[in-house]
Design an enzyme around this catalytic site. Structure first.
Site, PDB file in Angstrom:
ATOM      1  N   SER A  95      -0.657   3.279   3.118  1.00 30.02           N
ATOM      2  CA  SER A  95      -0.776   3.629   1.702  1.00 30.02           C
ATOM      3  C   SER A  95      -1.565   4.926   1.537  1.00 30.02           C
ATOM      4  O   SER A  95      -1.207   5.943   2.121  1.00 30.02           O
ATOM      5  CB  SER A  95      -1.407   2.461   0.938  1.00 30.02           C
ATOM      6  OG  SER A  95      -1.291   2.662  -0.456  1.00 30.02           O
ATOM      7  N   ASP A 135       4.694  -0.839   0.708  1.00 33.92           N
ATOM      8  CA  ASP A 135       3.326  -0.617   1.182  1.00 33.92           C
ATOM      9  C   ASP A 135       3.021  -1.481   2.410  1.00 33.92           C
ATOM     10  O   ASP A 135       3.107  -2.706   2.365  1.00 33.92           O
ATOM     11  CB  ASP A 135       2.374  -0.971   0.041  1.00 33.92           C
ATOM     12  CG  ASP A 135       0.920  -0.626   0.334  1.00 33.92           C
ATOM     13  OD1 ASP A 135       0.561  -0.522   1.512  1.00 33.92           O
ATOM     14  OD2 ASP A 135       0.148  -0.486  -0.627  1.00 33.92           O
TER      15      ASP A 135
END
Length: 610
Positions: free
Chosen positions: A250, A399
């Site tokens: 991320s 993610d």
């Protein structure tokens, strides 16, 4: 056309106009309904041979002094996998009993007898003498390779036990062959190598949205010190001191990209400038637009609230062709929702890019991989393909924090020896107020879901690192070397450096195992529990990010001597930077920050996607 409608207004209109599609019972029915009951619509399973190949690759990929030589041994293993296949069968046969016979026995049919004590796969027999002053590169590589190959049997046996239909010898052999070829291609193509005179250094960065400003501040300070001393000879300079591997999930993937840019000649100042700018002067409209649509579409065909068009624009500026050919490897981590697999896409791995790919195509592929690492489930649209040797690997990528929020396993598997781990959260999840509504519950749930895999992965990674190096130590002893040689002590090996500090009470750390204390070392940096405001979801505000950035700068400065010792960064210039007063360093960072008014000037509060 702007379609944004406030939730209270929608509820009011539906209450007066009979909008049944927004009632909670309809939402519940939608959530409970299966996607399809038709067998032909079932998601495809990952082929068993592919899973064997993945396990083999993960087990063999590591850091070797001579990658070409190690790659040749992997090719040999792929061509003659019988020793591993036999060991796997033996472990299954003796499951629940004493499996020592699978390793060593009077008939000399165990793995150690056939591979470690004999010449297998082109690995030479051990030399008669082992010098700690001038250790043999071939010997230390052989010990590492054989130890990694030794771990294949137990891994494949565990896979066999989990499958509905046991694998045939032919399927195991094919998977081992494919995985060994993939691992060989990776270690040969990667720019950095194991060096017995200096540790292989890595930074591993967690996700956390705008809270990544803390990690960015710490990295900004570390790169500032490197900028002062790199390229200058001893005793003043630190020579070729560098970060060999940067892995992140991320927001950590974005910061890792700038670490890679910094190690591209001529891009050092730009990398630090972008680090500060992106993490102290960014607002939401810089990064994404909103899929402004009716709420019921979230239960129909809308897969996210936002699209990260602004991040694509920023990555266009950041990613340069030189990054693909420098000495720093970039790894971005995401998860495929269809298979559940974690993907660490590397800018130097042939498995992730087709042969003959141009730098422009590689840039597009890495951009997709980094954005895939950012997009949180429900909050944003997924990325539907990652780069691969076949061109594109199709899937539904989100993610990596869902399964790998702090991707230390990437550093362990790829052979890093010294790792600085930076987390945007504390040792435990921070406290939160009692949620007022379902959306508050959802956001808190995501935070807690992401926090737990971090704890699990770092413990798993530390255990894997210690187990790998203990296996290497045991192989070394079995090949007749001395204790000092096998513990990698002596002038021919890099200095031991500093022991782990932060996190030692939570994670055991390699220092507790003296046999491998010089082979694996980590230092942990958590966001301090100091009452600073933190960001939630996709909230990006300079008012929150700037104090977090300065806190990161201060945390690195407090730990400066430890971190430089971990990475074996020497010289009087670096030492002088560590000796600076904390207030001087933090004031310098604050003075460099742009004003909040400047950051918000001429920018809309929110953008709607076209």
């Amino acid at each position: 056309m702007r379609r944004h409608v406030s939730l209270p207004l929608v509820v009011l209109l539906c209450a007066t106009g009979g909008c049944s599609a927004l009632r909670t019972d309809v939402l519940l029915d939608t959530l409970n309904a299966p996607e399809s009951s038709k067998p032909e619509d079932a998601p495809p399973r990952v082929p068993a041979v592919e899973r064997v190949a993945g396990l083999t690759r993960a087990q063999l990929m590591d850091a070797y002094v001579d990658a070409e030589r190690a790659g040749g041994w992997m090719d040999g293993l792929g061509a003659s996998p019988e020793v591993v296949v036999d060991m796997t069968a033996c472990l299954l046969q003796h499951a629940g009993n004493d499996t020592a016979v699978c390793y060593e026995n009077p008939e000399r049919t165990g793995f150690l007898d056939r591979a470690v004590k004999a010449s297998a796969w082109g690995v030479p027999l051990p030399a008669q003498s082992f010098s700690v002053t001038a250790p043999s590169d071939a010997e230390v590589d052989a010990e590492r390779f054989l130890s990694n190959a030794l771990g294949l049997g137990p891994s494949l046996a565990a896979l066999q036990q989990s499958l509905e239909v046991p694998l045939t010898r032919e399927a195991l052999s094919q998977g081992i062959r494919e995985g060994a070829a993939s691992a060989a291609g990776y270690v040969r193509a990667r720019a950095w190598r194991r060096d017995l005179r200096r540790p292989s250094n890595a930074v591993v960065l967690s996700g956390g949205g705008a809270n990544g400003a803390f990690s960015a501040g710490a990295i900004w300070r570390l790169l500032g010190i490197l900028e002062q001393c790199r390229g200058k000879p001893a005793p003043e300079g630190c020579g070729d001191a560098r970060i060999d591997l940067a892995a992140g999930t991320s927001t950590g993937a974005l910061i890792s990209t700038l670490v890679d840019l910094f190690h591209t000649p001529g891009q050092e100042a730009k990398a630090r400038r972008l680090l500060m700018g992106n993490y102290t002067c960014t607002v939401e409209s810089d990064l994404y637009c909103v899929n402004s649509t009716w709420l019921w579409n979230l239960a129909d065909d809308t897969r996210g609230l936002v699209q990260f068009d602004g991040v694509y624009t920023k990555l266009e500026e950041v990613i340069q062709p030189g990054m693909f050919h420098n000495g720093t490897e970039l790894v971005s981590v995401s998860v495929d929702f269809q298979t559940g697999d974690v993907f660490g896409v590397s800018d130097q791995d042939p498995e992730d890019f087709k042969a003959g790919v141009t730098d422009a195509e590689r840039k597009r592929g890495m951009t997709r991989a980094i954005v895939a690492s950012i997009v949180e489930p429900v909050l944003s649209d997924p990325v539907v393909s990652l780069p691969s040797a076949s061109g594109k690997r199709k899937g539904t990528y989100y993610d990596g924090g869902v399964r790998s929020g702090l991707p230390l396993l990437q550093a362990v598997q790829r052979g890093a020896e010294r790792v600085l781990v930076i987390s945007t959260g504390g040792v435990n999840p921070g406290p939160a107020k009692s949620p007022k509504n379902a959306m508050n519950v959802l956001m808190r749930t995501i935070d807690l879901f992401v926090a737990q895999p971090r704890v699990g992965e770092v413990q798993q990674a530390e255990l894997l690192a210690v187990a790998r190096r203990l296996g290497e130590y045991n192989v070394c002893i079995m090949r007749g070397a001395s204790e000092d040689f096998c513990r990698r002590k002596g002038p021919g090996f890099q200095a031991p450096g500093l022991a782990p500090a932060a996190g030692q009470a939570v994670w055991m750390g390699a220092a507790r195992f003296d046999q491998v204390a010089t082979s694996w070392r980590t230092a942990w940096m958590f966001k301090p529990e100091m009452g600073l405001a933190t960001a939630s979801g996709y909230s990006f505000t300079p008012e929150v990010m700037q104090p977090l950035f300065v806190a990161g700068v201060e945390s690195l400065q407090k730990r400066c001597t430890e971190v430089l010792g971990l990475f074996d960064i020497q010289g009087t210039l670096a030492a002088r930077e560590c000796a600076r007063q904390l207030v001087e360093v933090s004031d310098e960072a604050r003075e460099a920050l742009p004003s909040v008014q400047q950051c918000r000037k001429d920018k809309p509060e929110r953008r709607t996607c076209d």
